[in-house]
Design a protein around this motif. Structure first.
Motif, PDB file in Angstrom:
ATOM      1  N   SER A  38       0.826  -1.208   0.000  1.00  0.00           N
ATOM      2  CA  SER A  38       0.000   0.000   0.000  1.00  0.00           C
ATOM      3  C   SER A  38       0.862   1.260   0.000  1.00  0.00           C
ATOM      4  O   SER A  38       0.519   2.256  -0.642  1.00  0.00           O
ATOM      5  CB  SER A  38      -0.929  -0.007   1.217  1.00  0.00           C
ATOM      6  N   LEU A  39       1.973   1.218   0.718  1.00  0.00           N
ATOM      7  CA  LEU A  39       2.867   2.378   0.733  1.00  0.00           C
ATOM      8  C   LEU A  39       3.437   2.656  -0.657  1.00  0.00           C
ATOM      9  O   LEU A  39       3.488   3.808  -1.107  1.00  0.00           O
ATOM     10  CB  LEU A  39       4.007   2.149   1.721  1.00  0.00           C
ATOM     11  N   LEU A  40       3.851   1.600  -1.340  1.00  0.00           N
ATOM     12  CA  LEU A  40       4.404   1.779  -2.682  1.00  0.00           C
ATOM     13  C   LEU A  40       3.332   2.245  -3.661  1.00  0.00           C
ATOM     14  O   LEU A  40       3.605   3.052  -4.554  1.00  0.00           O
ATOM     15  CB  LEU A  40       5.037   0.471  -3.160  1.00  0.00           C
ATOM     16  N   ALA A  41       2.106   1.735  -3.488  1.00  0.00           N
ATOM     17  CA  ALA A  41       1.014   2.188  -4.352  1.00  0.00           C
ATOM     18  C   ALA A  41       0.707   3.660  -4.101  1.00  0.00           C
ATOM     19  O   ALA A  41       0.427   4.423  -5.036  1.00  0.00           O
ATOM     20  CB  ALA A  41      -0.227   1.330  -4.112  1.00  0.00           C
ATOM     21  N   LEU A  42       0.759   4.070  -2.834  1.00  0.00           N
ATOM     22  CA  LEU A  42       0.515   5.471  -2.505  1.00  0.00           C
ATOM     23  C   LEU A  42       1.611   6.368  -3.069  1.00  0.00           C
ATOM     24  O   LEU A  42       1.342   7.476  -3.545  1.00  0.00           O
ATOM     25  CB  LEU A  42       0.426   5.634  -0.990  1.00  0.00           C
ATOM     26  N   SER A  43       2.846   5.882  -3.040  1.00  0.00           N
ATOM     27  CA  SER A  43       3.954   6.693  -3.543  1.00  0.00           C
ATOM     28  C   SER A  43       3.871   6.911  -5.051  1.00  0.00           C
ATOM     29  O   SER A  43       4.484   7.845  -5.577  1.00  0.00           O
ATOM     30  CB  SER A  43       5.288   6.029  -3.198  1.00  0.00           C
ATOM     31  N   ALA A  44       3.112   6.062  -5.740  1.00  0.00           N
ATOM     32  CA  ALA A  44       2.986   6.195  -7.193  1.00  0.00           C
ATOM     33  C   ALA A  44       1.912   7.192  -7.603  1.00  0.00           C
ATOM     34  O   ALA A  44       1.750   7.468  -8.794  1.00  0.00           O
ATOM     35  CB  ALA A  44       2.685   4.833  -7.819  1.00  0.00           C
ATOM     36  N   THR A  45       1.182   7.741  -6.638  1.00  0.00           N
ATOM     37  CA  THR A  45       0.083   8.644  -6.980  1.00  0.00           C
ATOM     38  C   THR A  45       0.538  10.072  -7.241  1.00  0.00           C
ATOM     39  O   THR A  45      -0.106  10.798  -7.997  1.00  0.00           O
ATOM     40  CB  THR A  45      -0.965   8.645  -5.855  1.00  0.00           C
ATOM     41  N   SER A  46       1.619  10.494  -6.613  1.00  0.00           N
ATOM     42  CA  SER A  46       2.102  11.857  -6.839  1.00  0.00           C
ATOM     43  C   SER A  46       3.577  11.938  -6.481  1.00  0.00           C
ATOM     44  O   SER A  46       4.087  11.130  -5.696  1.00  0.00           O
ATOM     45  CB  SER A  46       1.312  12.871  -6.014  1.00  0.00           C
ATOM     46  N   GLN A  47       4.236  12.918  -7.029  1.00  0.00           N
ATOM     47  CA  GLN A  47       5.663  13.083  -6.765  1.00  0.00           C
ATOM     48  C   GLN A  47       5.910  13.504  -5.322  1.00  0.00           C
ATOM     49  O   GLN A  47       6.901  13.091  -4.704  1.00  0.00           O
ATOM     50  CB  GLN A  47       6.249  14.125  -7.721  1.00  0.00           C
ATOM     51  N   ALA A  48       5.015  14.309  -4.768  1.00  0.00           N
ATOM     52  CA  ALA A  48       5.186  14.763  -3.388  1.00  0.00           C
ATOM     53  C   ALA A  48       5.076  13.592  -2.410  1.00  0.00           C
ATOM     54  O   ALA A  48       5.882  13.459  -1.479  1.00  0.00           O
ATOM     55  CB  ALA A  48       4.149  15.829  -3.061  1.00  0.00           C
ATOM     56  N   LEU A  49       4.075  12.723  -2.614  1.00  0.00           N
ATOM     57  CA  LEU A  49       3.930  11.560  -1.745  1.00  0.00           C
ATOM     58  C   LEU A  49       5.097  10.594  -1.923  1.00  0.00           C
ATOM     59  O   LEU A  49       5.560   9.979  -0.956  1.00  0.00           O
ATOM     60  CB  LEU A  49       2.607  10.853  -2.038  1.00  0.00           C
ATOM     61  N   GLU A  51       8.122  11.371  -2.617  1.00  0.00           N
ATOM     62  CA  GLU A  51       9.280  11.932  -1.924  1.00  0.00           C
ATOM     63  C   GLU A  51       9.197  11.669  -0.428  1.00  0.00           C
ATOM     64  O   GLU A  51      10.197  11.331   0.215  1.00  0.00           O
ATOM     65  CB  GLU A  51       9.367  13.433  -2.192  1.00  0.00           C
ATOM     66  N   ILE A  52       7.997  11.813   0.143  1.00  0.00           N
ATOM     67  CA  ILE A  52       7.833  11.564   1.575  1.00  0.00           C
ATOM     68  C   ILE A  52       8.112  10.101   1.908  1.00  0.00           C
ATOM     69  O   ILE A  52       8.853   9.775   2.842  1.00  0.00           O
ATOM     70  CB  ILE A  52       6.414  11.957   2.027  1.00  0.00           C
ATOM     71  N   ILE A  53       7.523   9.200   1.132  1.00  0.00           N
ATOM     72  CA  ILE A  53       7.605   7.772   1.444  1.00  0.00           C
ATOM     73  C   ILE A  53       9.006   7.221   1.212  1.00  0.00           C
ATOM     74  O   ILE A  53       9.469   6.347   1.950  1.00  0.00           O
ATOM     75  CB  ILE A  53       6.557   7.004   0.617  1.00  0.00           C
ATOM     76  N   THR A  54       9.688   7.717   0.207  1.00  0.00           N
ATOM     77  CA  THR A  54      11.002   7.165  -0.125  1.00  0.00           C
ATOM     78  C   THR A  54      12.157   7.861   0.577  1.00  0.00           C
ATOM     79  O   THR A  54      13.297   7.385   0.498  1.00  0.00           O
ATOM     80  CB  THR A  54      11.235   7.236  -1.645  1.00  0.00           C
ATOM     81  N   THR A  55      11.896   8.949   1.267  1.00  0.00           N
ATOM     82  CA  THR A  55      12.990   9.670   1.930  1.00  0.00           C
ATOM     83  C   THR A  55      12.816   9.788   3.435  1.00  0.00           C
ATOM     84  O   THR A  55      13.791  10.070   4.136  1.00  0.00           O
ATOM     85  CB  THR A  55      13.141  11.090   1.346  1.00  0.00           C
ATOM     86  N   SER A  56      11.618   9.571   3.946  1.00  0.00           N
ATOM     87  CA  SER A  56      11.392   9.741   5.381  1.00  0.00           C
ATOM     88  C   SER A  56      11.793   8.481   6.149  1.00  0.00           C
ATOM     89  O   SER A  56      11.310   7.382   5.843  1.00  0.00           O
ATOM     90  CB  SER A  56       9.920  10.057   5.655  1.00  0.00           C
ATOM     91  N   PRO A  57      12.654   8.592   7.157  1.00  0.00           N
ATOM     92  CA  PRO A  57      13.032   7.418   7.956  1.00  0.00           C
ATOM     93  C   PRO A  57      11.858   6.821   8.722  1.00  0.00           C
ATOM     94  O   PRO A  57      11.837   5.615   8.981  1.00  0.00           O
ATOM     95  CB  PRO A  57      14.094   7.975   8.919  1.00  0.00           C
ATOM     96  N   ASP A  58      10.873   7.646   9.091  1.00  0.00           N
ATOM     97  CA  ASP A  58       9.755   7.163   9.899  1.00  0.00           C
ATOM     98  C   ASP A  58       8.905   6.138   9.163  1.00  0.00           C
ATOM     99  O   ASP A  58       8.250   5.305   9.798  1.00  0.00           O
ATOM    100  CB  ASP A  58       8.876   8.343  10.330  1.00  0.00           C
ATOM    101  N   VAL A  59       8.891   6.178   7.844  1.00  0.00           N
ATOM    102  CA  VAL A  59       8.066   5.247   7.070  1.00  0.00           C
ATOM    103  C   VAL A  59       8.609   3.830   7.170  1.00  0.00           C
ATOM    104  O   VAL A  59       7.851   2.856   7.166  1.00  0.00           O
ATOM    105  CB  VAL A  59       7.998   5.698   5.598  1.00  0.00           C
ATOM    106  N   TRP A  60       9.915   3.682   7.299  1.00  0.00           N
ATOM    107  CA  TRP A  60      10.560   2.375   7.205  1.00  0.00           C
ATOM    108  C   TRP A  60      11.081   1.870   8.539  1.00  0.00           C
ATOM    109  O   TRP A  60      11.825   0.883   8.580  1.00  0.00           O
ATOM    110  CB  TRP A  60      11.702   2.452   6.190  1.00  0.00           C
TER     111      TRP A  60
END
Length: 263
Positions: A38-49, A51-60
């Motif tokens: 779901s996180l990867l699907a959400l990250s594919a919806t917009s560039q801003a999302l 960036e948050i999902i792939t760069t934020s340490p809290d997500v992982w």
């Protein structure tokens, strides 16, 4: 659409999902309950999302791979003659442990290349193929910063090798600050990851309360609580109810003027 108005009469839109995820507190508390897919699907919806999902340490910080298809080996056990084993191996130089660790090593390699593996602090591998050599990498390799590791019902895991790895990790001559691992879940059946999420939050948010604030004490308290709950459930069984006191003992009244007993 609901709008908000400030003192100057200017209407403002309510906070968006992007606004909420920019808040690190909300992101840290929400991410463990969202699957990787779901996180990867959400990250594919917009560039801003993305960036948050792939760069934020809290997500992982919390990584649960138990339901990831790429982490599973869909093959039968090695047959007696080794025919199936040799047919499925792509390289004869691979060892048995290398083969069984392949899916997870591939995932860890991709996360490391994306600079995400270093953020993982809670790693759940329940029911997956986790050879002892892979556990050694998770515990000792500098790429990993795992503090809580769950291996319940792990497959292809040599328990003797696991014991040797753990003994070596806590040897008196080990490097200062090692091992990074603070909790290992091995016994029992795999269940909801809710317990591990609570454990992670407790380790992160514990305040200075003396020795009871240490990670080891908190982990021990968690298991003591679970053991106590299991004991209470056992004692409440119908077969054991006869062992409980069934009445109430009455004490002799005091100060009613009775003369003392004499021999």
């Amino acid at each position: 659409m609901n709008t908000q108005s400030d003192g100057a009469g200017i209407e403002r839109l309510p906070p968006t999902l992007l606004d909420l995820l920019y808040n690190s507190i909300i992101l840290r508390q929400t991410a463990p309950y969202v699957s990787i897919k779901s996180l990867l699907a959400l990250s594919a919806t917009s560039q801003a999302l993305r960036e948050i999902i792939t760069t934020s340490p809290d997500v992982w910080r919390h990584l649960d791979l138990t339901n990831i298809a790429a982490a599973k080996i869909d093959s039968s056990p090695i047959d007696v003659g080794g025919v199936t084993w040799r047919a499925e191996r792509m390289d004869e130089s691979l060892t048995e442990d290398d083969f069984y660790a392949g899916p997870l090593r591939g995932i860890f390699g991709r996360l490391h290349r994306k600079q995400l593996l270093k953020h993982v602090q809670t790693l759940i591998l329940d029911g997956l193929s986790v050879p002892a050599d892979l556990v050694r990498e998770i515990v000792a390799d500098d790429r990993f910063n795992v503090r809580i590791l769950s291996l319940r019902e792990a497959k292809n895991l040599n328990e003797t090798k696991l014991q040797q790895i753990l003994r070596y990790a806590v040897r008196p001559t080990r490097r200062e600050g090692t091992p990074k691992l603070k909790a290992l879940y091995f016994f029992g059946s795999k269940d909801s990851s809710r317990v591990l999420i609570n454990q992670q939050q407790r380790l992160e948010g514990s305040q200075a309360l003396g020795v009871m604030a240490s990670e080891g004490a908190q982990i021990g308290a968690e298991w003591n609580h679970r053991s106590s709950s299991a004991l209470d459930a056992t004692l409440s069984d119908d077969e054991t109810k006869w062992y409980f006191p069934s009445g109430r003992a009455l004490k002799r009244p005091q100060g009613l003027g009775f003369p003392p007993d004499h021999p």
